[in-house]
Enzyme design. Structure first.
Site, PDB file in Angstrom:
ATOM      1  N   GLY A  21     -10.735  -8.762  -7.119  1.00  0.00           N
ATOM      2  CA  GLY A  21     -11.257  -8.129  -5.914  1.00  0.00           C
ATOM      3  C   GLY A  21     -11.145  -6.625  -6.032  1.00  0.00           C
ATOM      4  N   GLY A  22     -11.130  -5.952  -4.883  1.00  0.00           N
ATOM      5  CA  GLY A  22     -11.049  -4.505  -4.855  1.00  0.00           C
ATOM      6  C   GLY A  22      -9.667  -4.003  -4.513  1.00  0.00           C
ATOM      7  N   ASP A  23      -9.607  -2.746  -4.073  1.00  0.00           N
ATOM      8  CA  ASP A  23      -8.316  -2.138  -3.744  1.00  0.00           C
ATOM      9  C   ASP A  23      -7.649  -2.816  -2.556  1.00  0.00           C
ATOM     10  OD1 ASP A  23      -8.642  -0.326  -5.798  1.00  0.00           O
ATOM     11  OD2 ASP A  23      -9.553   1.204  -4.525  1.00  0.00           O
TER      12      ASP A  23
ATOM     13  N   GLY B  58      -7.137   2.747   2.144  1.00  0.00           N
ATOM     14  CA  GLY B  58      -8.314   2.104   2.710  1.00  0.00           C
ATOM     15  C   GLY B  58      -8.070   1.337   3.991  1.00  0.00           C
TER      16      GLY B  58
ATOM     17  N   GLU C  67      -3.081  -6.298  -0.707  1.00  0.00           N
ATOM     18  CA  GLU C  67      -2.517  -7.562  -0.225  1.00  0.00           C
ATOM     19  C   GLU C  67      -1.472  -8.108  -1.193  1.00  0.00           C
ATOM     20  OE1 GLU C  67      -4.660 -10.855   1.332  1.00  0.00           O
ATOM     21  OE2 GLU C  67      -6.384  -9.624   1.911  1.00  0.00           O
TER      22      GLU C  67
ATOM     23  N   HIS D 104      -9.434 -15.853   4.193  1.00  0.00           N
ATOM     24  CA  HIS D 104      -9.431 -14.892   5.289  1.00  0.00           C
ATOM     25  C   HIS D 104      -8.588 -13.689   4.881  1.00  0.00           C
ATOM     26  CE1 HIS D 104      -5.339 -16.286   6.162  1.00  0.00           C
ATOM     27  NE2 HIS D 104      -5.819 -17.530   6.065  1.00  0.00           N
TER      28      HIS D 104
END
Length: 557
Positions: A206-208, A518, A213, A182
């Protein structure tokens, strides 16, 4: 540079020829020994030119293994395709895996197999190279890996298992892998549960958003362990000891592109394996002495904030939502009134318009880091004292109507905008480039946006100004005499949405939203401070193109 003594030197068999192979503590070199009667078969490929020298840095050797010629496999069970058969004179072999530079900043893993006349000599070569690799203390041995299975095209797990995990295994790197379930799973795990002392680094697949995180979890955990209050804007944060690796698997991967030069999982994995280290600044964002977020790339108010806010309501469109929302936001052409206060970075090298991009081994970052380290904590706190009077206390104040207010802590380059929002922004100089785009016509604003994709100076416009700063504050006009929260709950609720949905009415909302890497911030009035080299990445910065071309020309196999 002092010449390094040779550790080993032998005549070994390679590609149907005899090569003089030598190793010192810095470099492995092999050079073909010319023969008078050189037979070259028409159907045999010879990638090496006769008499030329080929070399690879020891720091970029990934692994070495003795080759089992009988089974045709290596120790890790991976099938070894034999490019040549062993001869009676050279019945033993070992394989060296190393980094090969390809075009456009790509790295690839390449194998070269040397055949030895004696088993003892083969063992000596394998053992000596392993000893040299063991002395490279910057290389990670144990990594904590977080995989976001939902980011981008939802290929994170597949990318890691097929492209990254085999490389880690070949380099003898052990991993603990966690597939996130999650939002903020990785952040919360790093903050509370993770036993960080047993790892040499943290890797995000993953991404930005996933990278954000990891940054929030790691930085927050470090401050908590050192008793630092994150809610104090004047507090000097403690740098994180663990490096962060990024395996790109998102929609934009701006951070990876800006620190490596390309969004390629294999390239990023190889940078992690060789133990590269690239320090990076982090901006802390506060509102009324309350910590909100950390930012490492872009803080955008106005245009980029509106694009993000609108695109969040259209997530069902996928990545196309950014283009749609960008076009819609451009047509609405909203401007926002407010006051920008900032502390200029007057004691640093470089300016936002000097056309000197941040590259591997950046001297500007090195100099400014030394300058930052010399500043005492007392000076740091004194410089943050703020007065409402313009140009007082080392701060400058600008009031006006703005289409966009952007703070770029890095170039923010991406495949669509190879130069980025601020081409000369530096990764680790303790500053951010504050870009103010004042109210102008749609045509002029379009000219400004188009320059993000061209080689022209995007700041060479009368309505655009850029400042290199250490700290800044923004206060919307309506917050100067009223409560921001009251305005958000009353005026913006009643009139802001009307203006957003019906731009033809000719009015602009009182507030925009801040786009923080983002994510949308809950407040418009913020205070931002830059923390010099707070984190480190498994990267080395973008290497200059000539470096790639020269090395690729001599080392390609």
């Amino acid at each position: 540079m002092e010449k390094q003594p040779r550790l080993l030197s032998s005549q070994l068999f390679l590609k149907n020829s005899v090569f003089e192979v030598s190793l010192n503590r810095v470099i492995l070199t092999w050079k073909e020994i010319p023969t008078k009667n050189k037979r070259v078969s028409g159907n045999i490929h010879h990638p090496f030119k006769i008499g030329t020298s080929h070399s690879v840095s020891v720091s970029e050797i990934l692994a070495v293994q003795e080759l089992d010629l009988e089974s045709g496999t290596k120790d890790d069970g991976r099938w070894q395709k034999m490019s040549q058969k062993p001869t009676e004179a050279y019945p033993y072999a070992f394989t060296v895996s190393y980094v090969r530079r390809a075009r456009k900043h790509r790295w690839r893993c390449t194998d070269v197999t040397f055949f030895c006349p004696e088993w003892a000599l083969c063992q000596q070569w394998v053992q000596t190279i392993k000893e040299q690799l063991a002395e490279l203390t910057s290389r990670p041995k144990h990594l904590l890996v977080y995989i976001n299975p939902y980011g981008g095209k939802q290929q994170g797990t597949c990318i890691y298992e097929q492209k990254v995990a085999p490389l880690f295994a070949r380099a003898s790197i052990s991993t603990d892998v966690i597939v996130t379930e999650h939002a903020n799973h990785a952040r919360d795990h790093l903050r509370t549960v993770a036993e960080l002392k047993q790892y040499d680094g943290v890797v995000c697949v993953g991404g930005d958003g996933m990278f954000s995180e990891i940054v929030h979890g790691l930085v927050s955990r470090t401050q908590k362990d050192n008793g630092v209050d994150q809610n104090s804007p004047e507090e000097k944060l403690v740098a994180c000891s663990l490096r962060i690796g990024i395996i790109p698997a998102g929609s934009t991967d701006c951070i990876c592109y800006g620190t490596v030069g390309i969004n390629d999982p294999v390239t990023s994995a190889l940078h992690i394996i060789v133990g590269d280290s690239q320090p990076m600044d982090v901006c802390s964002v506060h509102h009324n002495k309350t910590f909100l977020k950390y930012s490492v790339s872009l803080l955008g108010y106005g245009f980029y904030g509106d694009v993000l806010a609108d695109s969040e309501r259209k997530r069902w469109m996928g990545p196309a939502r950014y283009d749609f929302s960008g076009f819609k936001t451009f047509l609405t052409h909203h401007y926002y009134e407010g006051t920008v206060s900032f502390q200029p970075a007057t004691d640093t090298l470089g300016t936002p318009r000097d056309k000197s991009p941040c590259r591997a081994g950046c001297l500007t970052c090195l100099h400014n880091r030394q300058q930052y380290s010399e500043d005492s904590s007392d000076k740091y706190k004194t410089d943050t004292d703020f007065s409402d009077s313009e140009n007082e206390g080392g701060w400058r104040v600008i009031r006006g109507k703005f289409l966009a207010i952007n703070a770029a802590s890095m170039s923010c380059a991406c495949p669509r905008s190879p130069k980025g929002l601020s081409p000369a922004a530096h990764l680790a100089d303790g500053t951010t480039d504050l870009i103010l785009v004042r109210k102008c016509s749609r045509f002029n604003f379009l000219r400004h946006l188009i320059r993000h994709t061209s080689k022209d100076d995007q700041f060479d416009m009368t309505f655009v100004e850029v400042h290199r700063v250490r700290r800044f504050r923004f206060l919307p006009r309506h917050c100067q005499n009223d409560s921001e929260q009251d305005l958000r709950e009353n005026g913006k609720r009643l009139f802001g949405q009307i203006c957003r949905d019906h731009p033809a009415r000719g009015c602009s909302p009182a507030f925009s939203s801040w786009n923080c890497d983002g994510e949308i911030l809950p407040h418009a009035a913020i205070e931002v401070g830059v923390h010099c080299q707070l984190i480190k990445l498994f990267a080395r910065g973008i290497e200059e193109p000539p470096v790639f071309e020269d090395v690729a020309a001599t080392c390609a196999i």
